[in-house]
Motif scaffolding. Structure first.
Motif, PDB file in Angstrom:
ATOM      1  N   ASP A 294       0.683  -1.336  -0.113  1.00 23.50           N
ATOM      2  CA  ASP A 294      -0.109   0.037   0.139  1.00 23.50           C
ATOM      3  C   ASP A 294       0.937   1.326   0.031  1.00 23.50           C
ATOM      4  O   ASP A 294       0.360   2.372  -0.012  1.00 23.50           O
ATOM      5  N   LEU A 295       2.167   0.995   0.120  1.00 24.64           N
ATOM      6  CA  LEU A 295       3.148   2.483   0.187  1.00 24.64           C
ATOM      7  C   LEU A 295       2.959   2.954  -1.257  1.00 24.64           C
ATOM      8  O   LEU A 295       3.115   2.384  -2.170  1.00 24.64           O
ATOM      9  N   HIS A 296       3.006   4.145  -1.345  1.00 26.96           N
ATOM     10  CA  HIS A 296       2.954   5.128  -2.479  1.00 26.96           C
ATOM     11  C   HIS A 296       3.692   6.323  -2.506  1.00 26.96           C
ATOM     12  O   HIS A 296       3.535   6.874  -1.417  1.00 26.96           O
ATOM     13  N   PRO A 297       4.607   6.730  -3.385  1.00 28.12           N
ATOM     14  CA  PRO A 297       5.218   8.070  -3.217  1.00 28.12           C
ATOM     15  C   PRO A 297       4.400   9.249  -3.131  1.00 28.12           C
ATOM     16  O   PRO A 297       4.602  10.382  -2.579  1.00 28.12           O
ATOM     17  N   ASP A 298       3.041   9.308  -3.532  1.00 25.87           N
ATOM     18  CA  ASP A 298       2.242  10.370  -3.689  1.00 25.87           C
ATOM     19  C   ASP A 298       1.770  10.725  -2.337  1.00 25.87           C
ATOM     20  O   ASP A 298       1.461  12.088  -2.277  1.00 25.87           O
ATOM     21  N   ASP A 299       1.407   9.730  -1.484  1.00 24.44           N
ATOM     22  CA  ASP A 299       0.717  10.203  -0.402  1.00 24.44           C
ATOM     23  C   ASP A 299       1.558  10.358   0.739  1.00 24.44           C
ATOM     24  O   ASP A 299       1.376  10.713   1.890  1.00 24.44           O
ATOM     25  N   GLY A 300       3.044  10.265   0.624  1.00 24.45           N
ATOM     26  CA  GLY A 300       3.887  10.387   1.658  1.00 24.45           C
ATOM     27  C   GLY A 300       4.251   9.306   2.431  1.00 24.45           C
ATOM     28  O   GLY A 300       5.381   9.228   3.367  1.00 24.45           O
ATOM     29  N   SER A 301       3.690   8.257   2.161  1.00 24.88           N
ATOM     30  CA  SER A 301       3.742   6.985   2.963  1.00 24.88           C
ATOM     31  C   SER A 301       5.186   6.269   2.706  1.00 24.88           C
ATOM     32  O   SER A 301       5.665   5.633   3.668  1.00 24.88           O
ATOM     33  N   TYR A 603      15.608   3.639  -4.869  1.00 23.13           N
ATOM     34  CA  TYR A 603      16.943   3.343  -5.405  1.00 23.13           C
ATOM     35  C   TYR A 603      17.448   4.776  -6.011  1.00 23.13           C
ATOM     36  O   TYR A 603      18.643   5.175  -5.701  1.00 23.13           O
ATOM     37  N   LYS A 604      16.445   5.478  -6.744  1.00 26.53           N
ATOM     38  CA  LYS A 604      16.917   6.805  -7.406  1.00 26.53           C
ATOM     39  C   LYS A 604      17.099   8.067  -6.668  1.00 26.53           C
ATOM     40  O   LYS A 604      18.015   8.497  -6.710  1.00 26.53           O
ATOM     41  N   SER A 605      16.450   7.823  -5.208  1.00 29.45           N
ATOM     42  CA  SER A 605      16.646   8.993  -4.419  1.00 29.45           C
ATOM     43  C   SER A 605      17.400   8.821  -3.189  1.00 29.45           C
ATOM     44  O   SER A 605      17.781   9.675  -2.565  1.00 29.45           O
ATOM     45  N   ILE A 606      17.564   7.580  -2.990  1.00 34.67           N
ATOM     46  CA  ILE A 606      18.304   7.266  -1.763  1.00 34.67           C
ATOM     47  C   ILE A 606      19.670   6.717  -1.898  1.00 34.67           C
ATOM     48  O   ILE A 606      20.818   6.884  -1.439  1.00 34.67           O
ATOM     49  N   LEU A 607      19.888   5.482  -2.783  1.00 36.64           N
ATOM     50  CA  LEU A 607      20.888   4.834  -3.224  1.00 36.64           C
ATOM     51  C   LEU A 607      21.888   5.412  -4.152  1.00 36.64           C
ATOM     52  O   LEU A 607      23.116   5.557  -3.996  1.00 36.64           O
TER      53      LEU A 607
END
Length: 707
Positions: A294-301, A603-607
């Motif tokens: 249920d995690l999604h980047p749009d809702d900040g979860s 991966y693109k934003s943290i690693l």
């Protein structure tokens, strides 16, 4: 007498005592202290609490409703700055921890509250060896509320039995948040509009401090009044029926074995224990996988989950001071205070009195009449600055978050405007606003503040501009805040050393002139060459030799080796990437249910930014080094896609629309060179080896642009 000696020797202002063992008929007094106590009736071998306060404080007892599980005594303390503090001494009896008791203690949101005592709540989160039901209950309640449990990092209980271990029993949950539930902002604004009075003028700095204090208290009280009722929390594990039945059956077998001590019951109990553990692990794993799906980047979860995983408990290790290791929190605090006091004090050694006199004369010059005074602020400016505040920033010492400031009514904005103008008129900053919550970061010398680096950069901006003679050729001075890099280039290493020494002498003279100290232990010197040559004489600073370093040197996060092959830098960054990948294993693994889009974003934003940090500097490294970064990317992409062994890495990159690492590095380099059209270096002589240095990059980039 021992307790009285302890209070006197340590100059204790407030003491919370549990298990006093006092009878109601006993008269217990301490000179210069007021004793508030709650005795257990009937008297037993344990129980009873007390709060002991110095008489110099203005204080009063707190009347609480009857408690279910607590023996408790509370006192309200009035501090010197006008604020108040509520302190409770508590002992939990044999009854289970009561949520109603805790809510009764922390009912007043407007006053900071400390609940100290022996709660008999064990949990590893506050360094207990094991956890008990009450500890789990308090831990879950703490996560859903605004309480923080503060516990000592050393045991407070030392058993006499040899088979028992020391443990932490005494904890202290203080309240650190102002907003504790939903707030009716209409009621909040209406109350401030009706209660706030804007004075016609502020007659002196004392009036400013009083206005700040009264305004802060009004805001806190308004938040508390306009807050809705707190939701009670009940401790309940949501488990399926078959698991609850299995656990109940295991408990029955355990009780039967404890009663009869039969070998068959013990064997069955072991089997059931393993079965319950296995099924519980499967249950929680399935629930976590459902949560990941249920995690999604749009809702900040997705951001919240990655932040939770990467946030590690950073315990302060033992600190070495004068060949002695400090382990207790009080000793560490004293060491921090001494270092901060020494670091941020005025450097009074070897002043140039003539220069100081000239500076003071310049500062004492009359201000030109054409220069206008600082203009006063208006309500529109104040409202605009409040609108730009970030809501998620942590509050300060007054516990008022930016969310509350943004909801202030127009009258409050007018009040703040008048208050700011009074501060400008009296050249005064309110005392209450000078308090701050400081978090120490594990670093070798103390770091700066938000404004500190800017002011320091302005202070040292002319260090590379004024020489007693023209600067030596082919020398470079780089600065980033207080980090300085001085480099000199020449075919002859001896000549380069002499030029470097000239620049260093100039910097030392400037620092002496402007009372800036150079950190000798943090100063490093390195020779970069492709030839086998002996190191030249050491660079000296204030007659102290700086030895040439054999290993790579680090500046602004980049590791420079002797031949500038960037092998050490790439190796270090790739290792850091694998370490961070291991922390993200709960969401990045081949069995994870996290969506592919979300996993690729992680991966693109943290690693990826971690492993290709400063890539325009080392983009000319050998392909064997860059290959290590590409291998790291291929491993992560195969984890994200759960690809079998026979699928090619190039096909995975094509399907995910992920460019090769080297292409990404080239794009970053091109963008940097566009911003700096003069290039990032200059060659003075023809090199014998093939192109590898950054100054050789412009022809390569130009060729890429022509493709």
């Amino acid at each position: 007498m021992i307790f009285l000696d302890f209070l006197t020797r340590h100059d204790i202002d407030i003491a919370c005592i549990t298990e006093t063992h006092l009878q109601p008929v006993e008269n217990f007094k301490i000179p210069n202290y007021k004793v508030y106590r709650s005795d257990r009736v009937p008297v037993s071998s344990y129980g009873g609490v007390a709060v002991i306060v110095k008489k110099k404080f203005v204080h009063e007892p707190i009347i609480l409703p009857p408690m279910i599980c607590f023996e408790i005594q509370g006192v309200t303390i009035s501090l010197d700055n006008g604020s108040k503090l509520r302190i409770f001494s508590t002992y939990r009896s044999s009854k289970p921890l009561s949520v109603r008791d805790l809510n009764a203690v922390f009912r007043d949101n407007s006053i900071p509250t400390i609940l100290a005592g022996d709660l008999n709540c064990k949990h590893p989160a506050w360094f207990s060896v094991v956890s008990n039901p009450n500890g789990i209950k308090l831990f879950e309640l703490m996560n859903q509320s605004d309480w923080v449990v503060s516990a000592p990092d050393e045991p407070t209980y030392f058993p006499t039995h040899m088979n028992r271990h020391p443990d932490v029993l005494d904890i202290c949950p203080p309240r650190l948040k102002l907003i504790n539930g939903p707030v009716n902002w209409d009621v909040f604004r209406a109350r401030i509009e009706s209660k706030l009075t804007i004075p016609p003028s502020f007659d002196g700095v004392s009036a400013i401090d009083e206005a700040v204090d009264s305004f802060t208290n009004l805001v806190k009280e308004s938040v508390y009044v306009s807050s809705g009722p707190h939701q009670t929390w009940s401790y309940k594990l949501v488990l399926p029926f078959h698991l609850r039945s299995l656990i109940s059956y295991k408990h029955r077998i355990r009780r039967r074995w404890q009663r009869n001590r039969l070998a068959a019951d013990k064997k069955l109990l072991n089997i059931l224990t393993k079965k319950v553990k296995k099924q519980l692990d499967e249950f929680w794993y399935a629930n976590y996988q459902e949560y990941l799906s249920d995690l999604h980047p749009d809702d900040g979860s997705l951001y919240k989950e990655t932040k939770r995983i990467l946030r590690q408990r950073d315990d302060i290790p033992p600190i070495k001071v004068s060949d002695q290791f400090l382990t207790s929190p009080s000793d560490k605090c004293e060491a921090f205070a001494d270092v901060l006091e020494d670091t941020f004090s005025v450097n009074e050694n070897n002043f140039d009195t003539n220069h100081v006199t000239k500076v003071n004369e310049f500062l004492d010059l009359a201000v030109p009449s054409v220069e206008l005074p600082i203009p006063y602020v208006n309500p529109c400016e104040v409202h605009g600055e409040i609108h730009l505040l970030k809501t998620k920033k942590a509050p300060g010492h007054d516990l008022i978050p930016n969310e509350v400031i943004k909801e202030l009514p127009r009258r409050a904005v007018l009040f703040l405007t008048a208050l700011f103008n009074a501060c400008l008129r009296w050249n005064y900053f309110p005392y209450m606003w000078k308090h701050a919550q400081v978090t120490m970061i594990h670093k070798p010398v103390p770091q700066g503040s938000v404004l500190g680096p800017v002011l320091f950069s302005l202070y040292v901006s002319d260090i590379a501009e004024h020489y007693s003679s023209p600067p030596p050729p082919d020398c470079f001075i780089g600065m980033f805040a207080d980090d300085k890099l001085i480099a000199c280039a020449d075919i002859n290493v001896q000549v380069a050393q002499r030029r470097l020494q000239l620049i260093v002498d100039h910097v030392v003279a400037w620092c002496h002139k402007w009372c800036v100290s150079i950190s000798i232990p943090k100063t490093e010197a390195k020779v970069f060459t492709l030839r086998r040559t002996q190191n030249p004489p050491c660079i000296t600073i204030n007659n102290i030799a700086i030895p040439w370093k054999i290993q790579s040197v680090r500046w602004l996060g980049v590791y420079f080796d002797k031949r500038l092959t960037w092998g050490d830098h790439v190796k270090t960054k790739v290792n850091e990437g694998y370490q961070r990948l291991s922390k993200l294993y709960p969401i990045l693994n081949k069995k994870s249910s996290l969506g592919m889009k979300s996993a690729l974003l992680v991966y693109k934003s943290i690693l990826l930014p971690l492993v290709i940090y400063a890539s325009p500097v080392w983009v000319t490294a050998a392909r064997s080094h860059i290959k290590k970064v590409e291998v790291f990317q291929n491993k992560v992409l195969r984890i994200i896609t759960k690809a079998p062994w026979f699928v090619r890495n190039s096909n995975i990159q094509k399907d995910l629309k992920v460019e090769p690492v080297f292409n990404v590095m080239i794009k970053h380099t091109i963008n940097m060179l566009k911003d700096n059209p003069h290039g990032i270096g200059r060659r003075r002589f023809v090199r014998r080896r093939r192109i590898h240095l950054p100054q050789d990059m412009p022809p390569i980039v130009e060729g890429l642009l022509n493709l």
